[in-house]
Design a protein around this motif. Structure first.
Motif, PDB file in Angstrom:
ATOM      1  N   LEU A   1       5.189  -9.720 -22.128  1.00 37.30           N
ATOM      2  CA  LEU A   1       6.328  -9.200 -22.890  1.00 37.30           C
ATOM      3  C   LEU A   1       7.000  -8.041 -22.161  1.00 37.30           C
ATOM      4  N   PHE A   2       6.177  -7.197 -21.544  1.00 39.40           N
ATOM      5  CA  PHE A   2       6.667  -5.983 -20.897  1.00 39.40           C
ATOM      6  C   PHE A   2       6.573  -6.116 -19.384  1.00 39.40           C
ATOM      7  N   GLN A   3       7.677  -5.802 -18.696  1.00 40.84           N
ATOM      8  CA  GLN A   3       7.706  -5.885 -17.234  1.00 40.84           C
ATOM      9  C   GLN A   3       7.033  -4.645 -16.636  1.00 40.84           C
ATOM     10  N   THR A   4       5.723  -4.691 -16.653  1.00 39.48           N
ATOM     11  CA  THR A   4       4.920  -3.551 -16.218  1.00 39.48           C
ATOM     12  C   THR A   4       5.213  -3.153 -14.784  1.00 39.48           C
ATOM     13  N   ASP A   5       5.601  -4.126 -13.958  1.00 39.16           N
ATOM     14  CA  ASP A   5       5.829  -3.817 -12.557  1.00 39.16           C
ATOM     15  C   ASP A   5       6.931  -2.775 -12.361  1.00 39.16           C
ATOM     16  N   LYS A   6       7.826  -2.639 -13.354  1.00 38.25           N
ATOM     17  CA  LYS A   6       8.929  -1.689 -13.218  1.00 38.25           C
ATOM     18  C   LYS A   6       8.474  -0.236 -13.337  1.00 38.25           C
ATOM     19  N   ILE A   7       7.323  -0.011 -13.969  1.00 43.24           N
ATOM     20  CA  ILE A   7       6.796   1.349 -14.052  1.00 43.24           C
ATOM     21  C   ILE A   7       5.472   1.489 -13.318  1.00 43.24           C
ATOM     22  N   LEU A   8       4.898   0.367 -12.930  1.00 36.66           N
ATOM     23  CA  LEU A   8       3.591   0.378 -12.277  1.00 36.66           C
ATOM     24  C   LEU A   8       3.617   1.128 -10.951  1.00 36.66           C
ATOM     25  N   GLU A   9       4.541   0.755 -10.079  1.00 34.32           N
ATOM     26  CA  GLU A   9       4.578   1.349  -8.747  1.00 34.32           C
ATOM     27  C   GLU A   9       4.841   2.853  -8.827  1.00 34.32           C
ATOM     28  N   ILE A  10       5.766   3.235  -9.707  1.00 37.82           N
ATOM     29  CA  ILE A  10       6.080   4.657  -9.865  1.00 37.82           C
ATOM     30  C   ILE A  10       4.853   5.419 -10.349  1.00 37.82           C
ATOM     31  N   SER A  11       4.228   4.914 -11.408  1.00 43.78           N
ATOM     32  CA  SER A  11       3.100   5.616 -12.031  1.00 43.78           C
ATOM     33  C   SER A  11       1.881   5.648 -11.119  1.00 43.78           C
ATOM     34  N   LEU A  12       1.632   4.538 -10.426  1.00 45.44           N
ATOM     35  CA  LEU A  12       0.480   4.488  -9.532  1.00 45.44           C
ATOM     36  C   LEU A  12       0.685   5.423  -8.338  1.00 45.44           C
ATOM     37  N   GLU A  13       1.907   5.442  -7.810  1.00 44.35           N
ATOM     38  CA  GLU A  13       2.213   6.339  -6.690  1.00 44.35           C
ATOM     39  C   GLU A  13       2.051   7.797  -7.119  1.00 44.35           C
ATOM     40  N   GLU A  14       2.525   8.120  -8.321  1.00 43.85           N
ATOM     41  CA  GLU A  14       2.392   9.482  -8.833  1.00 43.85           C
ATOM     42  C   GLU A  14       0.926   9.872  -9.008  1.00 43.85           C
ATOM     43  N   THR A  15       0.115   8.911  -9.435  1.00 43.00           N
ATOM     44  CA  THR A  15      -1.315   9.168  -9.628  1.00 43.00           C
ATOM     45  C   THR A  15      -2.016   9.433  -8.303  1.00 43.00           C
ATOM     46  N   PHE A  16      -1.740   8.582  -7.309  1.00 42.59           N
ATOM     47  CA  PHE A  16      -2.407   8.765  -6.023  1.00 42.59           C
ATOM     48  C   PHE A  16      -1.848   9.959  -5.250  1.00 42.59           C
ATOM     49  N   GLN A  17      -0.613  10.336  -5.550  1.00 44.68           N
ATOM     50  CA  GLN A  17      -0.094  11.570  -4.970  1.00 44.68           C
ATOM     51  C   GLN A  17      -0.839  12.775  -5.555  1.00 44.68           C
ATOM     52  N   GLU A  18      -1.150  12.697  -6.834  1.00 44.25           N
ATOM     53  CA  GLU A  18      -1.952  13.743  -7.473  1.00 44.25           C
ATOM     54  C   GLU A  18      -3.340  13.821  -6.841  1.00 44.25           C
ATOM     55  N   LEU A  19      -3.920  12.662  -6.556  1.00 47.67           N
ATOM     56  CA  LEU A  19      -5.231  12.626  -5.900  1.00 47.67           C
ATOM     57  C   LEU A  19      -5.146  13.203  -4.487  1.00 47.67           C
ATOM     58  N   ARG A  20      -4.048  12.916  -3.786  1.00 49.82           N
ATOM     59  CA  ARG A  20      -3.867  13.465  -2.439  1.00 49.82           C
ATOM     60  C   ARG A  20      -3.776  14.988  -2.482  1.00 49.82           C
ATOM     61  N   GLN A  21      -3.035  15.482  -3.458  1.00 46.60           N
ATOM     62  CA  GLN A  21      -2.868  16.931  -3.573  1.00 46.60           C
ATOM     63  C   GLN A  21      -4.187  17.633  -3.882  1.00 46.60           C
ATOM     64  N   LYS A  22      -5.085  16.896  -4.534  1.00 47.55           N
ATOM     65  CA  LYS A  22      -6.395  17.448  -4.851  1.00 47.55           C
ATOM     66  C   LYS A  22      -7.417  17.179  -3.742  1.00 47.55           C
ATOM     67  N   GLY A  23      -6.955  16.558  -2.651  1.00 52.33           N
ATOM     68  CA  GLY A  23      -7.848  16.257  -1.539  1.00 52.33           C
ATOM     69  C   GLY A  23      -8.817  15.128  -1.810  1.00 52.33           C
TER      70      GLY A  23
END
Length: 222
Positions: free
Chosen positions: A13-35
């Motif tokens: 029903l929901f096109q998750t791919d439209k927010i998936l890449e953004i949200s996943l990138e933001e999450t792993f960027q947070e992990l990068r910032q935390k080392g």
């Protein structure tokens, strides 16, 4: 209760791919910032496992990280998904509202059974006003086993449903239908895999094809 329809949410029903890449990138960027991460964001790996419970997601994406890091990443990811939904970065698949209106006009009860967390599902429902058509939304978190077959069984028991169909894009949706004696309708959408769809009773490329299935199956709504 008459014939009922149970829908998966993500990739159905929901096109998750439209927010998936953004949200996943933001999450792993947070992990990068935390080392805690140095590589590229594993978007393709996530696409391959789309539809599994989130606990499995983070065990797969962060296999060598301790559980507390996985929990932190999951919570951050979840928050970013909701943020992106509320800011209009997602979208429903084409003809969702048209199909739901058709089902409502035919007095066919509609439910959602998803592996998503309750707050995430609520955000989608509220933003797109799905509660105009959907009778109730169920999350895998309501089931101890975290098995979608058991979640669908809970819906059937609560609403005394004897006939119906489960609509989804992954094998877990198809298995949930089959194990509960329902029709399995597979969606050939973004995250679908042909070898999984092969187990469905019907395969669709457009949600309104469901209306044709209902018309063609003699007595399916009677």
């Amino acid at each position: 209760m008459n014939f009922s329809m149970i829908f998966d949410m993500d990739g159905t029903l929901f096109q998750t791919d439209k927010i998936l890449e953004i949200s996943l990138e933001e999450t792993f960027q947070e992990l990068r910032q935390k080392g805690l991460w140095e590589k590229e964001t594993p978007i393709e790996k996530y696409r391959q496992i789309m539809g599994v419970p989130l606990s499995v997601v983070w065990e797969t994406l962060l296999p060598t990280h301790p559980s507390e890091i996985r929990t932190m990443a999951n919570e951050f990811f979840h928050d970013q998904l909701i943020y992106n939904i509320q800011n209009g970065n997602g979208d429903l698949y084409p003809r969702v509202e048209e199909l739901f209106t058709y089902l409502k006009n035919r007095n066919i009860p509609t439910f959602i059974a998803s592996n998503g967390l309750p707050n995430y599902l609520e955000s989608i429902v509220k933003y797109y006003h799905l509660d105009n058509w959907v009778q109730e939304v169920f999350s895998i978190q309501q089931i101890k086993s975290k098995d979608k077959s058991d979640l669908v069984q809970m819906i059937l028991e609560k609403y005394k449903i004897q006939r119906g169909a489960v609509v989804g894009d992954r094998l877990s949706d198809i298995k949930a239908a089959k194990s509960n004696g329902l029709y399995a309708i597979g969606c050939r959408f973004d995250f679908a895999q042909e070898d999984e769809l092969a187990h469905a009773d019907f395969i669709i490329d457009d949600l309104m094809e469901i209306s044709e299935i209902i018309k063609e199956e003699e007595g399916i709504t009677r």
